[in-house]
Write an enzyme that holds these catalytic residues in place. Structure first.
Site, PDB file in Angstrom:
ATOM      1  N   LYS A 187       0.672  -1.174  -0.069  1.00 34.19           N
ATOM      2  CA  LYS A 187       0.124  -0.092  -0.115  1.00 34.19           C
ATOM      3  C   LYS A 187       0.639   1.342   0.015  1.00 34.19           C
ATOM      4  O   LYS A 187       0.764   2.443  -0.531  1.00 34.19           O
ATOM      5  CB  LYS A 187      -0.734   0.154   1.333  1.00 34.19           C
ATOM      6  CG  LYS A 187      -2.289  -1.093   1.367  1.00 34.19           C
ATOM      7  CD  LYS A 187      -2.886  -0.628   2.443  1.00 34.19           C
ATOM      8  CE  LYS A 187      -1.491  -0.801   4.489  1.00 34.19           C
ATOM      9  NZ  LYS A 187      -1.707  -2.384   4.289  1.00 34.19           N
ATOM     10  N   ARG A 201      -0.292  -8.236  13.622  1.00 28.98           N
ATOM     11  CA  ARG A 201      -0.780  -6.999  12.803  1.00 28.98           C
ATOM     12  C   ARG A 201      -1.313  -7.847  11.629  1.00 28.98           C
ATOM     13  O   ARG A 201      -2.742  -7.907  11.532  1.00 28.98           O
ATOM     14  CB  ARG A 201       0.367  -6.937  11.643  1.00 28.98           C
ATOM     15  CG  ARG A 201       1.054  -5.065  13.130  1.00 28.98           C
ATOM     16  CD  ARG A 201       2.428  -5.199  12.607  1.00 28.98           C
ATOM     17  NE  ARG A 201       2.701  -4.059  11.499  1.00 28.98           N
ATOM     18  CZ  ARG A 201       3.308  -4.089  10.417  1.00 28.98           C
ATOM     19  NH1 ARG A 201       4.492  -5.146  11.027  1.00 28.98           N
ATOM     20  NH2 ARG A 201       3.829  -3.814   9.196  1.00 28.98           N
ATOM     21  N   ARG A 256      11.749  -0.452  11.784  1.00 31.16           N
ATOM     22  CA  ARG A 256      10.637  -0.566  12.109  1.00 31.16           C
ATOM     23  C   ARG A 256      10.800  -1.457  13.133  1.00 31.16           C
ATOM     24  O   ARG A 256      10.636  -2.556  13.033  1.00 31.16           O
ATOM     25  CB  ARG A 256       9.402  -0.424  11.048  1.00 31.16           C
ATOM     26  CG  ARG A 256       9.303   0.796  10.388  1.00 31.16           C
ATOM     27  CD  ARG A 256       7.548   0.693   9.168  1.00 31.16           C
ATOM     28  NE  ARG A 256       6.684  -0.061   9.857  1.00 31.16           N
ATOM     29  CZ  ARG A 256       5.199   0.021   8.814  1.00 31.16           C
ATOM     30  NH1 ARG A 256       4.919   0.795   8.572  1.00 31.16           N
ATOM     31  NH2 ARG A 256       4.886  -0.579   9.961  1.00 31.16           N
ATOM     32  N   ARG A 313      -8.898   0.979   8.829  1.00 31.57           N
ATOM     33  CA  ARG A 313      -8.649   0.295  10.361  1.00 31.57           C
ATOM     34  C   ARG A 313     -10.018  -0.084  10.592  1.00 31.57           C
ATOM     35  O   ARG A 313     -10.245  -1.637  10.533  1.00 31.57           O
ATOM     36  CB  ARG A 313      -7.827   0.161  10.879  1.00 31.57           C
ATOM     37  CG  ARG A 313      -5.722  -0.255   9.864  1.00 31.57           C
ATOM     38  CD  ARG A 313      -5.269  -0.409  11.114  1.00 31.57           C
ATOM     39  NE  ARG A 313      -3.914  -0.366  10.756  1.00 31.57           N
ATOM     40  CZ  ARG A 313      -2.677   0.319   8.990  1.00 31.57           C
ATOM     41  NH1 ARG A 313      -2.725   1.322   9.152  1.00 31.57           N
ATOM     42  NH2 ARG A 313      -1.674  -0.894   9.122  1.00 31.57           N
ATOM     43  N   ARG A 359      11.404  -6.317   4.579  1.00 29.66           N
ATOM     44  CA  ARG A 359      11.870  -5.054   5.096  1.00 29.66           C
ATOM     45  C   ARG A 359      12.141  -4.773   6.113  1.00 29.66           C
ATOM     46  O   ARG A 359      12.908  -3.890   6.574  1.00 29.66           O
ATOM     47  CB  ARG A 359      10.356  -4.449   4.348  1.00 29.66           C
ATOM     48  CG  ARG A 359      10.233  -2.894   4.947  1.00 29.66           C
ATOM     49  CD  ARG A 359       8.451  -2.494   4.954  1.00 29.66           C
ATOM     50  NE  ARG A 359       7.267  -2.614   6.189  1.00 29.66           N
ATOM     51  CZ  ARG A 359       6.604  -3.064   5.896  1.00 29.66           C
ATOM     52  NH1 ARG A 359       5.621  -2.502   4.621  1.00 29.66           N
ATOM     53  NH2 ARG A 359       5.527  -3.565   6.836  1.00 29.66           N
TER      54      ARG A 359
HETATM   55  P1  AMP Z   1       1.301   1.008   8.551  1.00 33.24           P
HETATM   56  O1  AMP Z   1       2.517   2.038   8.733  1.00 33.24           O
HETATM   57  O2  AMP Z   1       0.186   1.003   8.160  1.00 33.24           O
HETATM   58  O3  AMP Z   1       1.402  -0.432   8.804  1.00 33.24           O
HETATM   59  O4  AMP Z   1       0.503   1.342  10.614  1.00 33.24           O
HETATM   60  C1  AMP Z   1       1.723   0.538  11.687  1.00 33.24           C
HETATM   61  C2  AMP Z   1       1.198   0.718  12.773  1.00 33.24           C
HETATM   62  O5  AMP Z   1       0.582   2.345  13.484  1.00 33.24           O
HETATM   63  C3  AMP Z   1      -0.657   0.067  12.788  1.00 33.24           C
HETATM   64  O6  AMP Z   1       0.452  -1.135  13.207  1.00 33.24           O
HETATM   65  C4  AMP Z   1      -0.918   0.819  13.875  1.00 33.24           C
HETATM   66  O7  AMP Z   1       0.129   0.186  15.633  1.00 33.24           O
HETATM   67  C5  AMP Z   1      -0.301   1.574  13.671  1.00 33.24           C
HETATM   68  N1  AMP Z   1      -2.014   2.521  13.246  1.00 33.24           N
HETATM   69  C6  AMP Z   1      -1.766   3.369  11.355  1.00 33.24           C
HETATM   70  N2  AMP Z   1      -3.490   3.536  11.160  1.00 33.24           N
HETATM   71  C7  AMP Z   1      -3.797   3.381  11.470  1.00 33.24           C
HETATM   72  C8  AMP Z   1      -5.296   3.380  12.206  1.00 33.24           C
HETATM   73  N3  AMP Z   1      -5.815   3.983  11.119  1.00 33.24           N
HETATM   74  N4  AMP Z   1      -5.716   2.830  13.595  1.00 33.24           N
HETATM   75  C9  AMP Z   1      -5.402   2.795  14.211  1.00 33.24           C
HETATM   76  N5  AMP Z   1      -3.610   2.247  14.333  1.00 33.24           N
HETATM   77  C10 AMP Z   1      -3.630   2.407  13.582  1.00 33.24           C
END
Ligand code: AMP
Length: 185
Positions: A15, A144, A133, A90, A127
Protein backbone atom coordinates in the site's frame (compact mmCIF):
# COMPACT_ATOMS: atom_id res chain seq x y z
CA UNK A 1 -11.26 14.17 -10.24
CA UNK A 2 -11.45 11.83 -7.31
CA UNK A 3 -11.45 13.21 -3.80
CA UNK A 4 -10.59 10.56 -1.23
CA UNK A 5 -9.21 7.26 -2.39
CA UNK A 6 -8.65 4.61 0.26
CA UNK A 7 -5.88 2.03 -0.08
CA UNK A 8 -6.86 -1.06 1.86
CA UNK A 9 -5.00 -4.29 2.36
CA UNK A 10 -2.97 -6.30 4.86
CA UNK A 11 0.41 -5.15 6.16
CA UNK A 12 3.07 -5.83 3.56
CA UNK A 13 0.68 -5.74 0.59
CA UNK A 14 2.50 -2.74 -0.89
CA UNK A 15 0.00 0.00 0.00
CA UNK A 16 2.65 2.50 1.05
CA UNK A 17 4.86 2.04 -2.01
CA UNK A 18 1.98 2.28 -4.46
CA UNK A 19 0.19 5.11 -2.63
CA UNK A 20 3.34 7.22 -2.66
CA UNK A 21 3.82 6.74 -6.39
CA UNK A 22 0.18 7.35 -7.32
CA UNK A 23 -0.04 10.44 -5.11
CA UNK A 24 2.96 12.03 -6.76
CA UNK A 25 1.81 11.21 -10.31
CA UNK A 26 -1.76 12.40 -9.76
CA UNK A 27 -0.89 15.28 -7.44
CA UNK A 28 -2.79 13.98 -4.45
CA UNK A 29 -1.89 14.29 -0.78
CA UNK A 30 -0.52 11.00 0.59
CA UNK A 31 -1.88 10.46 4.08
CA UNK A 32 -0.36 7.51 5.90
CA UNK A 33 -1.68 7.25 9.45
CA UNK A 34 1.16 4.81 10.24
CA UNK A 35 3.78 7.39 9.15
CA UNK A 36 1.99 10.10 11.13
CA UNK A 37 1.90 7.96 14.26
CA UNK A 38 5.58 7.00 13.89
CA UNK A 39 6.36 10.72 13.70
CA UNK A 40 4.41 11.32 16.92
CA UNK A 41 6.39 8.52 18.61
CA UNK A 42 9.64 10.06 17.40
CA UNK A 43 8.67 13.53 18.56
CA UNK A 44 7.52 12.19 21.96
CA UNK A 45 4.15 13.95 21.74
CA UNK A 46 1.30 12.97 24.09
CA UNK A 47 -0.20 10.88 21.30
CA UNK A 48 3.21 9.37 20.56
CA UNK A 49 3.62 8.29 24.18
CA UNK A 50 0.27 6.48 24.11
CA UNK A 51 0.88 5.00 20.68
CA UNK A 52 4.42 3.69 21.11
CA UNK A 53 3.80 0.36 22.82
CA UNK A 54 0.73 -0.32 20.65
CA UNK A 55 2.76 0.20 17.48
CA UNK A 56 5.58 -1.96 18.81
CA UNK A 57 3.17 -4.78 19.59
CA UNK A 58 1.32 -4.49 16.28
CA UNK A 59 -1.97 -3.46 17.92
CA UNK A 60 -4.24 -0.66 16.78
CA UNK A 61 -4.16 2.80 18.31
CA UNK A 62 -7.63 3.65 19.76
CA UNK A 63 -10.14 4.82 17.15
CA UNK A 64 -10.86 8.19 18.75
CA UNK A 65 -7.22 9.23 18.72
CA UNK A 66 -6.62 8.21 15.12
CA UNK A 67 -9.89 9.76 13.94
CA UNK A 68 -8.98 13.04 15.60
CA UNK A 69 -5.50 12.98 14.06
CA UNK A 70 -6.91 12.26 10.59
CA UNK A 71 -9.68 14.87 10.82
CA UNK A 72 -7.09 17.52 11.60
CA UNK A 73 -4.87 16.34 8.74
CA UNK A 74 -7.73 16.51 6.23
CA UNK A 75 -8.23 20.18 7.06
CA UNK A 76 -4.85 21.08 5.57
CA UNK A 77 -4.82 22.90 2.30
CA UNK A 78 -2.92 20.21 0.40
CA UNK A 79 -5.96 17.94 0.75
CA UNK A 80 -8.23 20.21 -1.28
CA UNK A 81 -7.26 18.57 -4.57
CA UNK A 82 -7.82 15.08 -3.23
CA UNK A 83 -5.97 12.61 -1.01
CA UNK A 84 -4.97 9.01 -0.77
CA UNK A 85 -5.61 7.43 2.59
CA UNK A 86 -3.01 4.75 3.30
CA UNK A 87 -3.76 2.77 6.45
CA UNK A 88 -7.05 4.47 7.35
CA UNK A 89 -9.77 3.36 7.97
CA UNK A 90 -8.76 0.17 9.77
CA UNK A 91 -11.97 -0.51 11.71
CA UNK A 92 -15.68 -0.21 10.95
CA UNK A 93 -15.87 2.64 13.46
CA UNK A 94 -13.19 4.53 11.59
CA UNK A 95 -14.97 3.91 8.28
CA UNK A 96 -18.24 5.20 9.71
CA UNK A 97 -16.53 8.31 11.10
CA UNK A 98 -14.94 8.91 7.75
CA UNK A 99 -18.41 9.10 6.22
CA UNK A 100 -19.14 11.97 8.58
CA UNK A 101 -15.88 13.89 8.39
CA UNK A 102 -15.56 13.50 4.66
CA UNK A 103 -18.84 15.15 3.62
CA UNK A 104 -16.74 17.64 1.75
CA UNK A 105 -14.35 14.97 0.46
CA UNK A 106 -16.36 11.83 -0.15
CA UNK A 107 -14.65 8.46 -0.51
CA UNK A 108 -14.81 7.88 -4.24
CA UNK A 109 -12.91 4.68 -4.51
CA UNK A 110 -11.36 1.94 -2.42
CA UNK A 111 -8.51 -0.12 -3.78
CA UNK A 112 -7.69 -3.36 -1.99
CA UNK A 113 -4.26 -4.83 -2.56
CA UNK A 114 -4.40 -8.54 -1.92
CA UNK A 115 -1.63 -10.98 -1.08
CA UNK A 116 -1.47 -14.29 0.78
CA UNK A 117 -0.15 -14.61 4.30
CA UNK A 118 3.18 -16.31 3.49
CA UNK A 119 4.08 -13.65 0.96
CA UNK A 120 3.18 -10.88 3.43
CA UNK A 121 5.29 -12.35 6.23
CA UNK A 122 8.23 -12.83 3.86
CA UNK A 123 8.00 -9.25 2.61
CA UNK A 124 7.68 -7.64 6.03
CA UNK A 125 10.62 -9.64 7.40
CA UNK A 126 12.76 -8.57 4.49
CA UNK A 127 11.61 -4.95 4.79
CA UNK A 128 12.44 -5.11 8.51
CA UNK A 129 16.13 -5.51 7.70
CA UNK A 130 16.24 -1.95 6.38
CA UNK A 131 13.08 -0.19 7.59
CA UNK A 132 14.15 0.13 11.21
CA UNK A 133 10.48 -0.37 12.10
CA UNK A 134 10.07 -1.88 15.54
CA UNK A 135 6.98 -3.76 14.34
CA UNK A 136 8.59 -5.50 11.35
CA UNK A 137 9.61 -8.48 13.48
CA UNK A 138 8.18 -11.95 14.14
CA UNK A 139 5.66 -11.55 16.98
CA UNK A 140 4.44 -8.17 15.91
CA UNK A 141 3.92 -9.30 12.32
CA UNK A 142 1.70 -12.14 13.52
CA UNK A 143 -0.39 -9.75 15.63
CA UNK A 144 -0.70 -7.25 12.76
CA UNK A 145 -1.95 -9.94 10.39
CA UNK A 146 -4.47 -11.15 12.99
CA UNK A 147 -5.68 -7.61 13.67
CA UNK A 148 -6.09 -7.07 9.93
CA UNK A 149 -8.24 -10.20 9.61
CA UNK A 150 -10.40 -9.39 12.58
CA UNK A 151 -10.79 -5.60 12.47
CA UNK A 152 -9.96 -4.42 8.97
CA UNK A 153 -11.02 -7.16 6.57
CA UNK A 154 -14.74 -6.53 7.29
CA UNK A 155 -14.27 -3.17 5.55
CA UNK A 156 -14.00 -5.00 2.25
CA UNK A 157 -17.67 -5.93 2.46
CA UNK A 158 -18.57 -2.47 3.82
CA UNK A 159 -17.16 -0.80 0.71
CA UNK A 160 -18.18 -3.59 -1.67
CA UNK A 161 -21.78 -2.94 -0.65
CA UNK A 162 -21.31 0.69 -1.60
CA UNK A 163 -20.09 -0.39 -5.04
CA UNK A 164 -16.80 1.54 -4.84
CA UNK A 165 -14.33 -1.30 -4.24
CA UNK A 166 -11.69 -2.60 -6.66
CA UNK A 167 -9.56 -5.63 -5.78
CA UNK A 168 -6.05 -5.77 -7.20
CA UNK A 169 -3.60 -8.63 -6.94
CA UNK A 170 -0.66 -7.27 -4.96
CA UNK A 171 1.68 -10.14 -5.85
CA UNK A 172 3.87 -9.65 -8.89
CA UNK A 173 5.95 -6.99 -10.54
CA UNK A 174 5.67 -3.61 -8.77
CA UNK A 175 5.43 -1.69 -12.08
CA UNK A 176 2.69 -3.99 -13.41
CA UNK A 177 0.69 -3.55 -10.21
CA UNK A 178 1.19 0.21 -10.44
CA UNK A 179 -0.20 0.18 -14.02
CA UNK A 180 -3.31 -1.66 -12.85
CA UNK A 181 -3.86 0.80 -10.01
CA UNK A 182 -3.25 3.90 -12.11
CA UNK A 183 -6.01 2.82 -14.52
CA UNK A 184 -8.42 3.45 -11.66
CA UNK A 185 -7.54 7.17 -11.51
P1 AMP B 1 1.14 1.03 9.03
O1 AMP B 1 2.34 1.88 8.78
O2 AMP B 1 -0.07 1.47 8.25
O3 AMP B 1 1.43 -0.44 8.87
O4 AMP B 1 0.74 1.25 10.57
C1 AMP B 1 1.65 0.93 11.61
C2 AMP B 1 0.93 0.89 12.95
O5 AMP B 1 0.36 2.17 13.23
C3 AMP B 1 -0.22 -0.08 13.05
O6 AMP B 1 0.18 -1.40 13.35
C4 AMP B 1 -1.04 0.53 14.18
O7 AMP B 1 -0.41 0.29 15.43
C5 AMP B 1 -0.89 2.02 13.88
N1 AMP B 1 -1.95 2.52 12.99
C6 AMP B 1 -1.79 3.02 11.72
N2 AMP B 1 -2.96 3.40 11.19
C7 AMP B 1 -3.90 3.13 12.13
C8 AMP B 1 -5.31 3.28 12.18
N3 AMP B 1 -6.00 3.77 11.15
N4 AMP B 1 -5.94 2.89 13.33
C9 AMP B 1 -5.27 2.41 14.40
N5 AMP B 1 -3.95 2.23 14.41
C10 AMP B 1 -3.24 2.59 13.29
Amino acid sequence: MTNLVVFLGPPGAGKGTQALRISSEFNLAHISTGDMLREHVKELTDLGKIAKSLLDEGKLVPDDLVIQMLTERLSHEDCLGGSILDGFPRTLRQAESLEKISNKFPVKKVIVLEAHQEELTKRILSRGQTSGRSDDTGDSIRVRLEVYKKDTEPLIKFYEDKGILTKINGVGNVDDIYELISKEF
